[in-house]
Design a protein around this motif. Sequence first.
Motif, mmCIF file in Angstrom:
data_model
loop_
_atom_site.group_PDB
_atom_site.id
_atom_site.type_symbol
_atom_site.label_atom_id
_atom_site.label_comp_id
_atom_site.label_asym_id
_atom_site.label_seq_id
_atom_site.Cartn_x
_atom_site.Cartn_y
_atom_site.Cartn_z
ATOM 1 N N SER A 118 0.814 -1.224 0.000
ATOM 2 C CA SER A 118 0.000 0.000 0.000
ATOM 3 C C SER A 118 0.845 1.271 0.000
ATOM 4 O O SER A 118 0.446 2.284 -0.580
ATOM 5 N N ASP A 119 2.026 1.226 0.625
ATOM 6 C CA ASP A 119 2.779 2.459 0.824
ATOM 7 C C ASP A 119 3.940 2.675 -0.139
ATOM 8 O O ASP A 119 4.489 3.772 -0.203
ATOM 9 N N LEU A 120 4.297 1.663 -0.905
ATOM 10 C CA LEU A 120 5.407 1.817 -1.842
ATOM 11 C C LEU A 120 5.199 2.980 -2.820
ATOM 12 O O LEU A 120 6.114 3.793 -3.009
ATOM 13 N N PRO A 121 4.009 3.122 -3.430
ATOM 14 C CA PRO A 121 3.820 4.259 -4.341
ATOM 15 C C PRO A 121 4.021 5.608 -3.644
ATOM 16 O O PRO A 121 4.553 6.552 -4.252
ATOM 17 N N GLU A 122 3.617 5.691 -2.380
ATOM 18 C CA GLU A 122 3.782 6.937 -1.629
ATOM 19 C C GLU A 122 5.255 7.204 -1.335
ATOM 20 O O GLU A 122 5.712 8.351 -1.391
ATOM 21 N N PHE A 123 6.012 6.159 -1.007
ATOM 22 C CA PHE A 123 7.457 6.315 -0.808
ATOM 23 C C PHE A 123 8.098 6.905 -2.065
ATOM 24 O O PHE A 123 8.897 7.844 -1.998
#
Length: 227
Positions: A85-90
């Motif tokens: 879930s958070d990889l794109p935000e990173f």
Amino acid sequence: MSGEGQQARHVAIIMDGNGRWAKRKHLPRAMGHRKGVEAVRELVRSLKDTSIECLTLYAFSSENWKRPEDEVDDLMNLMRKFIKSDLPEFIANDVKLAIIGDWQGLAPDIVEMLEDALAQTAHGSRTLAVALNYGSHAEIARAARLAAAEGEIDEAAIARHLFTADLPPLDLLIRTSGEVRLSNFLLWQAAYAEMIFTDVLWPDFNPDHLRAALDDFANRERRFGGR
């Protein structure tokens, strides 16, 4: 060195208190871990407003395998969901992921997800280092073995082979939940780090608490063994 106005480049956090947070609210322990992941997410989003170049989080120690199997399974599933879930935000926020510890010993699908995340975030300007299957004693023993294979064992040789060799020197170590111990975390790196122990349980720890810790650090005097 005068502490006035100094900025912490590398901050590490022992994220403690998920279970107690859940117990106080009469919730399943798994809910504490999930709320703890939300705290991580909020903190990472706030990094751009701080001096921090690297944030290192103690996510799963080599001793955590002793916990009940269902709790370990829940933690691993949370890890899978968090990465996905958070990889794109990173990537969008220019955050570089680093992993310290024997993470290749985790489940093959998690290792594959982590390898992909490391590759996709490799050029980020601010680092989130996550300690997975990590124990400081084992890290130092491993570094000593690698140093011995090269020749003389000295402090510099060991430091070169620590998992954190490519990270800035540790400035500040924070532990939440009121416990006052290091729990086999960054023992070598913490030799001259400043430390803050707070009673706040990890799921309640937020960017305001982090900013307060950075302000505290800025006003400390660091002597590194001198006067």
